[in-house]
Scaffold this motif. Structure first.
Motif, PDB file in Angstrom:
ATOM      1  N   VAL A   1       0.976  -1.086  -0.007  1.00 22.34           N
ATOM      2  CA  VAL A   1       0.012  -0.068   0.069  1.00 22.34           C
ATOM      3  C   VAL A   1       0.917   1.116  -0.167  1.00 22.34           C
ATOM      4  CG1 VAL A   1      -1.829   1.129   1.177  1.00 22.34           C
ATOM      5  CG2 VAL A   1      -1.848  -1.196   1.119  1.00 22.34           C
ATOM      6  N   ILE A   2       0.847   2.045  -1.235  1.00 21.63           N
ATOM      7  CA  ILE A   2       1.781   3.167  -1.377  1.00 21.63           C
ATOM      8  C   ILE A   2       0.854   4.430  -1.336  1.00 21.63           C
ATOM      9  CG2 ILE A   2       3.378   4.020  -2.871  1.00 21.63           C
ATOM     10  CD1 ILE A   2       3.687   0.997  -3.975  1.00 21.63           C
ATOM     11  N   PRO A   3       1.069   5.433  -0.437  1.00 23.32           N
ATOM     12  CA  PRO A   3       0.511   6.648  -0.465  1.00 23.32           C
ATOM     13  C   PRO A   3       0.713   7.354  -1.944  1.00 23.32           C
ATOM     14  CG  PRO A   3       2.008   6.643   1.412  1.00 23.32           C
ATOM     15  CD  PRO A   3       2.271   5.512   0.546  1.00 23.32           C
ATOM     16  N   LEU A   4      -0.290   7.973  -2.373  1.00 23.47           N
ATOM     17  CA  LEU A   4      -0.157   8.684  -3.874  1.00 23.47           C
ATOM     18  C   LEU A   4      -0.072  10.103  -3.729  1.00 23.47           C
ATOM     19  CD1 LEU A   4      -1.918   6.479  -6.314  1.00 23.47           C
ATOM     20  CD2 LEU A   4       0.497   6.876  -6.230  1.00 23.47           C
ATOM     21  N   THR A   5      -1.219  10.795  -3.007  1.00 23.67           N
ATOM     22  CA  THR A   5      -1.454  12.078  -2.980  1.00 23.67           C
ATOM     23  C   THR A   5      -1.666  12.400  -1.246  1.00 23.67           C
ATOM     24  OG1 THR A   5      -3.876  11.933  -3.225  1.00 23.67           O
ATOM     25  CG2 THR A   5      -2.319  12.239  -5.027  1.00 23.67           C
ATOM     26  N   TYR A   6      -1.299  13.758  -1.102  1.00 20.99           N
ATOM     27  CA  TYR A   6      -1.487  14.113   0.263  1.00 20.99           C
ATOM     28  C   TYR A   6      -2.495  15.323   0.431  1.00 20.99           C
ATOM     29  CZ  TYR A   6       2.681  11.021   1.205  1.00 20.99           C
ATOM     30  OH  TYR A   6       3.351  10.133   1.371  1.00 20.99           O
ATOM     31  N   ASN A   7      -3.115  15.625   1.395  1.00 19.03           N
ATOM     32  CA  ASN A   7      -3.642  16.586   1.594  1.00 19.03           C
ATOM     33  C   ASN A   7      -2.880  17.760   2.338  1.00 19.03           C
ATOM     34  OD1 ASN A   7      -5.327  18.773   2.880  1.00 19.03           O
ATOM     35  ND2 ASN A   7      -7.069  17.212   2.999  1.00 19.03           N
ATOM     36  N   ILE A   8      -2.841  18.725   1.701  1.00 21.78           N
ATOM     37  CA  ILE A   8      -1.798  19.983   1.852  1.00 21.78           C
ATOM     38  C   ILE A   8      -2.207  20.564   3.364  1.00 21.78           C
ATOM     39  CG2 ILE A   8      -0.833  22.189   1.451  1.00 21.78           C
ATOM     40  CD1 ILE A   8      -1.220  21.505  -1.559  1.00 21.78           C
ATOM     41  N   GLN A   9      -3.193  20.673   3.600  1.00 17.10           N
ATOM     42  CA  GLN A   9      -3.957  21.071   4.685  1.00 17.10           C
ATOM     43  C   GLN A   9      -3.438  20.394   6.119  1.00 17.10           C
ATOM     44  OE1 GLN A   9      -7.869  21.999   3.777  1.00 17.10           O
ATOM     45  NE2 GLN A   9      -7.516  23.984   2.772  1.00 17.10           N
ATOM     46  N   THR A  10      -3.766  19.174   6.105  1.00 13.54           N
ATOM     47  CA  THR A  10      -3.797  18.095   6.892  1.00 13.54           C
ATOM     48  C   THR A  10      -2.439  17.132   7.146  1.00 13.54           C
ATOM     49  OG1 THR A  10      -4.621  16.172   5.870  1.00 13.54           O
ATOM     50  CG2 THR A  10      -6.316  17.705   7.264  1.00 13.54           C
ATOM     51  N   GLY A  11      -1.666  17.311   5.809  1.00 15.51           N
ATOM     52  CA  GLY A  11      -0.642  16.551   5.696  1.00 15.51           C
ATOM     53  C   GLY A  11      -0.729  15.028   5.647  1.00 15.51           C
ATOM     54  N   GLN A  12      -2.071  14.537   5.653  1.00 11.92           N
ATOM     55  CA  GLN A  12      -2.296  13.117   5.553  1.00 11.92           C
ATOM     56  C   GLN A  12      -2.541  12.515   4.102  1.00 11.92           C
ATOM     57  OE1 GLN A  12      -6.009  12.915   8.169  1.00 11.92           O
ATOM     58  NE2 GLN A  12      -4.576  12.545   9.743  1.00 11.92           N
ATOM     59  N   SER A  13      -2.190  11.371   4.031  1.00 12.07           N
ATOM     60  CA  SER A  13      -2.359  10.852   2.623  1.00 12.07           C
ATOM     61  C   SER A  13      -3.825  10.837   2.222  1.00 12.07           C
ATOM     62  CB  SER A  13      -1.909   9.539   2.724  1.00 12.07           C
ATOM     63  OG  SER A  13      -0.388   9.342   2.818  1.00 12.07           O
ATOM     64  N   SER A  14      -4.200  11.197   0.982  1.00 11.66           N
ATOM     65  CA  SER A  14      -5.481  11.264   0.539  1.00 11.66           C
ATOM     66  C   SER A  14      -5.947  10.171  -0.579  1.00 11.66           C
ATOM     67  CB  SER A  14      -5.833  12.670   0.177  1.00 11.66           C
ATOM     68  OG  SER A  14      -5.182  12.979  -0.843  1.00 11.66           O
ATOM     69  N   SER A  15      -4.878   9.754  -1.008  1.00 13.25           N
ATOM     70  CA  SER A  15      -5.052   8.404  -2.086  1.00 13.25           C
ATOM     71  C   SER A  15      -3.968   7.522  -1.826  1.00 13.25           C
ATOM     72  CB  SER A  15      -5.464   8.866  -3.256  1.00 13.25           C
ATOM     73  OG  SER A  15      -4.324   9.352  -4.002  1.00 13.25           O
ATOM     74  N   TYR A  16      -4.408   6.317  -2.181  1.00 10.47           N
ATOM     75  CA  TYR A  16      -3.223   5.125  -1.878  1.00 10.47           C
ATOM     76  C   TYR A  16      -3.130   4.166  -3.242  1.00 10.47           C
ATOM     77  CZ  TYR A  16      -3.203   6.313   2.864  1.00 10.47           C
ATOM     78  OH  TYR A  16      -3.037   6.944   4.040  1.00 10.47           O
ATOM     79  N   LEU A  17      -2.348   3.625  -3.312  1.00 12.17           N
ATOM     80  CA  LEU A  17      -2.016   2.635  -4.533  1.00 12.17           C
ATOM     81  C   LEU A  17      -1.902   1.104  -3.932  1.00 12.17           C
ATOM     82  CD1 LEU A  17      -2.024   2.082  -7.907  1.00 12.17           C
ATOM     83  CD2 LEU A  17       0.641   2.144  -7.442  1.00 12.17           C
TER      84      LEU A  17
END
Length: 174
Positions: free
Chosen positions: A93-109
Motif C-alpha cells: 500500500v503506497i501513498p499517492l497524494t497528500y492533503n496539503i492542509q492536514t499533511g495526511q495521505s488522501s489516496s493510495y495505490l
C-alpha cells in the motif's frame, strides 16, 4: 519468374502457416481430458489479511461463469482432473497524494503480485505464470463521521481483474 507463380507460392505459404488465431473456446493450456478443476485457497506470503481468500473466490467465480469446467471445493482437491495452485507473493500500500492542509495521505495505490500454476493429475505443469501484477488506486476520506474503509473494496476490484486476466490467459493463450 512471372507474377502468377510467385503470387500462388505466397498464397500457399500463407495458408500453410496460418494466422495464429483460434476460437475462443479452444483452451490451449488445458487438454481435452480436463473436465474438473480444483482450486484450493491461494497461499499468502504477505502480511495482508484475507487477500488470498478474495483472490481464490474471484478465480472460482470466473471459472464457473466463463468456462464449462466443473470447479471443485478445496476439500475435493484430489478429485480434480487438474489443480490450480496460486499464491499472493507481494502486497504493498503506497501513498499517492497528500492533503496539503492536514499533511495526511488522501489516496493510495495497492499493488499485488501473484503466481499461478495449473497441474494435471500426474503433477505435470499445464500452465504457469509467476509474474502477475495488479494495481488499484483508492481514495480516503478525512471526515470521520462518514469514514468508510476503502482498501478491502480495492482488493475486491483487484481480485476480479486478476481472475479475468487469469482465465483469459489459460483459455485464450494470448
Amino acid at each position: 519468374m512471372s507474377r502468377f507463380p510467385l503470387a500462388a507460392l505466397f498464397a500457399l505459404i500463407c495458408l500453410l502457416t496460418g494466422c495464429g488465431y483460434h476460437s475462443v473456446n479452444s483452451a490451449a493450456h488445458l487438454p481435452k481430458t480436463v473436465h474438473t478443476l480444483a482450486v484450493p485457497t491461494f497461499a499468502n506470503h504477505t502480511q495482508s489479511f484475507h487477500t488470498e481468500v478474495s483472490f481464490t473466490n474471484a478465480v472460482i467465480r470466473e471459472f464457473a461463469s466463463r468456462t464449462p469446467y466443473k470447479v471443485l471445493a478445496t476439500d475435493q482437491q484430489d478429485e480434480g482432473d487438474a489443480v490450480l495452485e496460486g499464491a499472493i507473493n507481494s502486497f504493498q500500500v503506497i501513498p499517492l497524494t497528500y492533503n496539503i492542509q492536514t499533511g495526511q495521505s488522501s489516496s493510495y495505490l495497492i499493488s499485488v503480485g501473484a503466481s499461478v500454476k495449473v497441474l494435471d493429475r500426474d503433477k505435470r505443469v499445464l500452465y504457469e505464470n509467476k509474474t502477475y501484477s495488479f494495481r488499484q488506486q483508492y481514495q480516503t476520506t478525512q471526515d470521520l463521521v462518514s469514514f468508510i474503509q476503502e482498501d478491502p473494496a480495492a482488493v475486491q476490484r483487484l481480485s476480479r481483474d486478476f481472475a479475468q486476466a487469469l482465465v483469459s490467459d489459460i483459455l485464450e493463450s494470448f
